[in-house]
Motif scaffolding. Structure first.
Motif, mmCIF file in Angstrom:
data_model
loop_
_atom_site.group_PDB
_atom_site.id
_atom_site.type_symbol
_atom_site.label_atom_id
_atom_site.label_comp_id
_atom_site.label_asym_id
_atom_site.label_seq_id
_atom_site.Cartn_x
_atom_site.Cartn_y
_atom_site.Cartn_z
ATOM 1 N N LYS A 76 47.355 38.153 38.387
ATOM 2 C CA LYS A 76 46.497 37.114 37.860
ATOM 3 C C LYS A 76 47.260 35.798 37.809
ATOM 4 O O LYS A 76 48.490 35.861 37.750
ATOM 5 N N PRO A 77 46.654 34.650 37.792
ATOM 6 C CA PRO A 77 45.252 34.469 38.133
ATOM 7 C C PRO A 77 45.057 34.683 39.637
ATOM 8 O O PRO A 77 45.932 34.375 40.434
ATOM 9 N N VAL B 191 43.147 43.840 39.872
ATOM 10 C CA VAL B 191 43.878 42.728 39.262
ATOM 11 C C VAL B 191 44.606 43.296 38.042
ATOM 12 O O VAL B 191 44.012 44.037 37.251
ATOM 13 N N GLY C 287 38.788 39.431 38.146
ATOM 14 C CA GLY C 287 39.755 38.388 38.509
ATOM 15 C C GLY C 287 39.054 37.058 38.721
ATOM 16 O O GLY C 287 39.525 36.002 38.273
#
Ligand code: NAD
Length: 394
Positions: free
Chosen positions: A115-116, A140, A370
């Protein structure tokens, strides 16, 4: 109970981009992916520095010819092999996630992305569409949501144990960057530079973790509007924030607040969530992941413990109870649970199922989550940079 005998017919051939020597998160990915034998670790482009990456890769047991100079070479060379990688984990600084994830999907690989996911909603939507088109899984690593008590919280809320949800209080506020540590720390330096970190620092670095805890517990949660105030208490970090406070209105009338910080002096981590319902509240703290506080109005407080028979049953996909109650388990187990779900999902897609459907069936942070994290950051920055105005969530 955890089923150690669960195996795939053939483990997923897996590589890594980033996560090289001394990186913060590389070892956690490797440890978790290797834990249950669902992944076969065979290749990597581990480091921005080719030599160091190759040396590191061979030192941790990867054959020299499969330690690559960069991700482009790795994807191209691995595609030529019959035993080439089928999945890749991306553990590089934020500014590279979009291009590497896009290249991985284009090469037909499943991905686990840090992430991000990327910097803008537009990029997130592009990656999401590409993942659907290529029928690939993207996980994610909101790692803590692999903890068993998060699953318990989700079941309690779904079952109505709390009544109607009213208030969600979220926090991830550590104190490790209370002073200008980036001067001597490359792992922090890229985090406070918009070119490498993106439009936000703590909102993306820790805030999205806290938000996803809430989303994992309450899957139908939808933000309708929010306001955000962000600060750079260490002035040199501006325009990126080292502290942020967000207030949210959710569809259906619930409200929430989120505190993301790296200047919470003295705090080790302090990722916490409290969900308040009309009948009862629950509270979870990542420094005590094996316990879930359960408070019913008018009754004595209860502490629910991991691994106990009174918890809601787990389904086989989740299998997150690796050890009987009472033993302390933590981050490595939570991450291993996520990698187990990623691997199971990838295997099902490899056998012909549609990724979009598999994601609905196995509970893990996916590309949809995500992308939601990126949307959250964009809305927060939009509010903060417009005088902390309330913004309709887009
Ligand atoms: N999920 C979590 O809990 C968690 C925790 C920490 C970090 N992260 C995320 O993981 C990512 C990496 O963070 P970190 O703290 O490990 O960073 P880091 O700076 O400690 O390490 C980054 C690693 O990536 C390598 N690298 C950089 N660019 C590369 C490229 N183009 N190709 C190949 N390798 C490259 C570096 O050489 C280094 O080995 C970030 O996106 C961060 O947000 C997530």
């Amino acid at each position: 109970m955890f089923n150690e005998e669960f195996r795939l017919d053939s483990p997923i051939r897996w590589g890594m981009v980033g996560g090289g020597r001394g990186s913060q998160i590389g070892y956690i990915h490797r440890n978790s992916a290797k834990r249950d034998g669902l992944f076969d670790f065979v290749a990597g482009a581990f480091d921005i520095n080719e030599e160091r990456g190759r040396e590191f890769g061979t030192n941790i047991g990867i054959s020299g010819e499969r330690c690559y100079a960069d991700y482009k070479t790795m994807f191209a060379e691995e595609a030529k092999r019959e035993d080439g990688i089928q999945a890749v984990s991306i553990a590089t600084p934020n500014g590279t996630h979009y291009e590497i994830c896009k290249a991985a999907l284009t090469a037909g690989l499943h991905a686990v992305c840090e992430k991000p996911l990327c910097f803008t909603v537009e990029q997130a939507e592009e990656l999401l569409a590409l993942a659907e088109k290529q029928n690939r899984i993207v996980g994610v690593t909101y790692g803590y949501t692999g903890a068993q008590m998060i699953h318990q919280a989700r079941n309690m809320i779904a079952n109505g144990d709390l009544g109607e949800i009213r208030i969600i209080n979220m926090q991830f506020a550590h104190g490790f960057h209370s002073s200008e540590v980036e001067t001597n720390d490359p792992g922090t330096k890229w985090r406070v530079n918009p070119a490498t970190a993106g439009p936000a620092y703590v909102l993306g670095d820790v805030g999205t973790h806290a938000l996803y805890l809430a989303e994992a517990m309450i899957p139908e949660l939808k933000i309708e509007s929010l306001m955000c105030s962000r600060q750079s208490f260490v002035k040199s970090r501006a325009p990126l924030e080292d502290n942020a406070i967000v207030i949210m209105n959710f569809a259906g009338g619930a409200v929430g607040n989120l505190w993301a910080s790296c200047v919470n002096a003295g705090s080790m981590h302090d990722q916490k969530i409290r969900v308040v319902g009309s009948k009862a509240s629950i509270e979870w703290h990542d420094e005590h992941p094996n316990q879930l506080k359960y408070e019913v109005q008018g009754e004595p407080k209860r502490i629910l413990d991991r691994g106990m028979g009174y918890l809601y049953n787990e389904d086989e996909h989740v299998s997150c109870d690796r050890m009987g109650g009472g033993h302390a388990v933590g981050l490595f187990e939570a991450w291993s649970n996520l990698y187990r779900r990623f691997g199971t999902a990838m295997d099902r897609v490899n056998k012909g199922e549609v990724a979009k459907d598999v994601v609905k069936d196995i509970n893990f942070p996916s590309i949809y989550d995500g992308a939601e994290g990126v949307r959250f950051i964009e809305n927060c920055v939009n509010s903060a940079d417009n005088g902390s105005a309330w913004v309709e969530y887009k």
